[in-house]
Design a protein around this motif. Sequence first.
Motif, PDB file in Angstrom:
ATOM      1  N   ALA A  15       0.846  -1.190   0.000  1.00  0.00           N
ATOM      2  CA  ALA A  15       0.000   0.000   0.000  1.00  0.00           C
ATOM      3  C   ALA A  15       0.887   1.247   0.000  1.00  0.00           C
ATOM      4  O   ALA A  15       2.001   1.224  -0.516  1.00  0.00           O
ATOM      5  N   ASP A  16       0.388   2.342   0.567  1.00  0.00           N
ATOM      6  CA  ASP A  16       1.143   3.597   0.548  1.00  0.00           C
ATOM      7  C   ASP A  16       2.099   3.745   1.713  1.00  0.00           C
ATOM      8  O   ASP A  16       3.007   4.580   1.669  1.00  0.00           O
ATOM      9  N   ASP A  17       1.902   2.947   2.777  1.00  0.00           N
ATOM     10  CA  ASP A  17       2.594   3.283   4.016  1.00  0.00           C
ATOM     11  C   ASP A  17       3.353   2.153   4.700  1.00  0.00           C
ATOM     12  O   ASP A  17       3.780   2.299   5.831  1.00  0.00           O
ATOM     13  N   ILE A  18       3.552   1.036   4.023  1.00  0.00           N
ATOM     14  CA  ILE A  18       4.319  -0.054   4.630  1.00  0.00           C
ATOM     15  C   ILE A  18       5.418  -0.489   3.668  1.00  0.00           C
ATOM     16  O   ILE A  18       5.159  -0.813   2.515  1.00  0.00           O
ATOM     17  N   GLU A  19       6.656  -0.471   4.177  1.00  0.00           N
ATOM     18  CA  GLU A  19       7.787  -0.910   3.373  1.00  0.00           C
ATOM     19  C   GLU A  19       8.553  -1.983   4.144  1.00  0.00           C
ATOM     20  O   GLU A  19       8.823  -1.825   5.338  1.00  0.00           O
ATOM     21  N   ILE A  20       8.889  -3.054   3.457  1.00  0.00           N
ATOM     22  CA  ILE A  20       9.687  -4.134   4.043  1.00  0.00           C
ATOM     23  C   ILE A  20      11.006  -4.173   3.271  1.00  0.00           C
ATOM     24  O   ILE A  20      11.005  -4.318   2.050  1.00  0.00           O
ATOM     25  N   LYS A  21      12.123  -4.017   3.999  1.00  0.00           N
ATOM     26  CA  LYS A  21      13.421  -3.932   3.349  1.00  0.00           C
ATOM     27  C   LYS A  21      14.345  -5.042   3.850  1.00  0.00           C
ATOM     28  O   LYS A  21      14.366  -5.335   5.042  1.00  0.00           O
ATOM     29  N   HIS A  39       0.351   3.023  14.379  1.00  0.00           N
ATOM     30  CA  HIS A  39      -0.910   2.387  14.774  1.00  0.00           C
ATOM     31  C   HIS A  39      -1.030   0.948  14.266  1.00  0.00           C
ATOM     32  O   HIS A  39      -1.940   0.227  14.660  1.00  0.00           O
ATOM     33  N   ILE A  40      -0.109   0.518  13.445  1.00  0.00           N
ATOM     34  CA  ILE A  40      -0.126  -0.861  12.944  1.00  0.00           C
ATOM     35  C   ILE A  40       0.776  -1.710  13.833  1.00  0.00           C
ATOM     36  O   ILE A  40       1.973  -1.436  13.967  1.00  0.00           O
ATOM     37  N   GLU A  41       0.196  -2.728  14.449  1.00  0.00           N
ATOM     38  CA  GLU A  41       0.980  -3.627  15.303  1.00  0.00           C
ATOM     39  C   GLU A  41       1.745  -4.614  14.439  1.00  0.00           C
ATOM     40  O   GLU A  41       1.192  -5.182  13.503  1.00  0.00           O
ATOM     41  N   ILE A  42       3.006  -4.814  14.772  1.00  0.00           N
ATOM     42  CA  ILE A  42       3.847  -5.764  14.047  1.00  0.00           C
ATOM     43  C   ILE A  42       4.471  -6.704  15.068  1.00  0.00           C
ATOM     44  O   ILE A  42       5.106  -6.255  16.021  1.00  0.00           O
TER      45      ILE A  42
END
Length: 74
Positions: A15-21, A39-42
């Motif tokens: 989406a617009d706001d999650i990046e996995i590097k 606000h997103i729990e990981i």
Amino acid sequence: MLVLSRKLKQAIQIADDIEIKILAIEGDQVKIGIDAPKHIEIHRKEVFLAIQEENSAAAQTISVDALKGFLQGK
């Protein structure tokens, strides 16, 4: 399930706001960084499942009789 190959320093955008590097690759271990809104729990999956189990157990500890007694006491 979407399966992607990534090399060191490459990323995946969700989406617009999650990046996995991909930060590091050391033997059979891959280190990843996740950039997401606060606000997103990981969680690691095993931690997430443990939280779910604890929440389920906590929800079941109050019996119907105890709840009725509590409500009648008001």
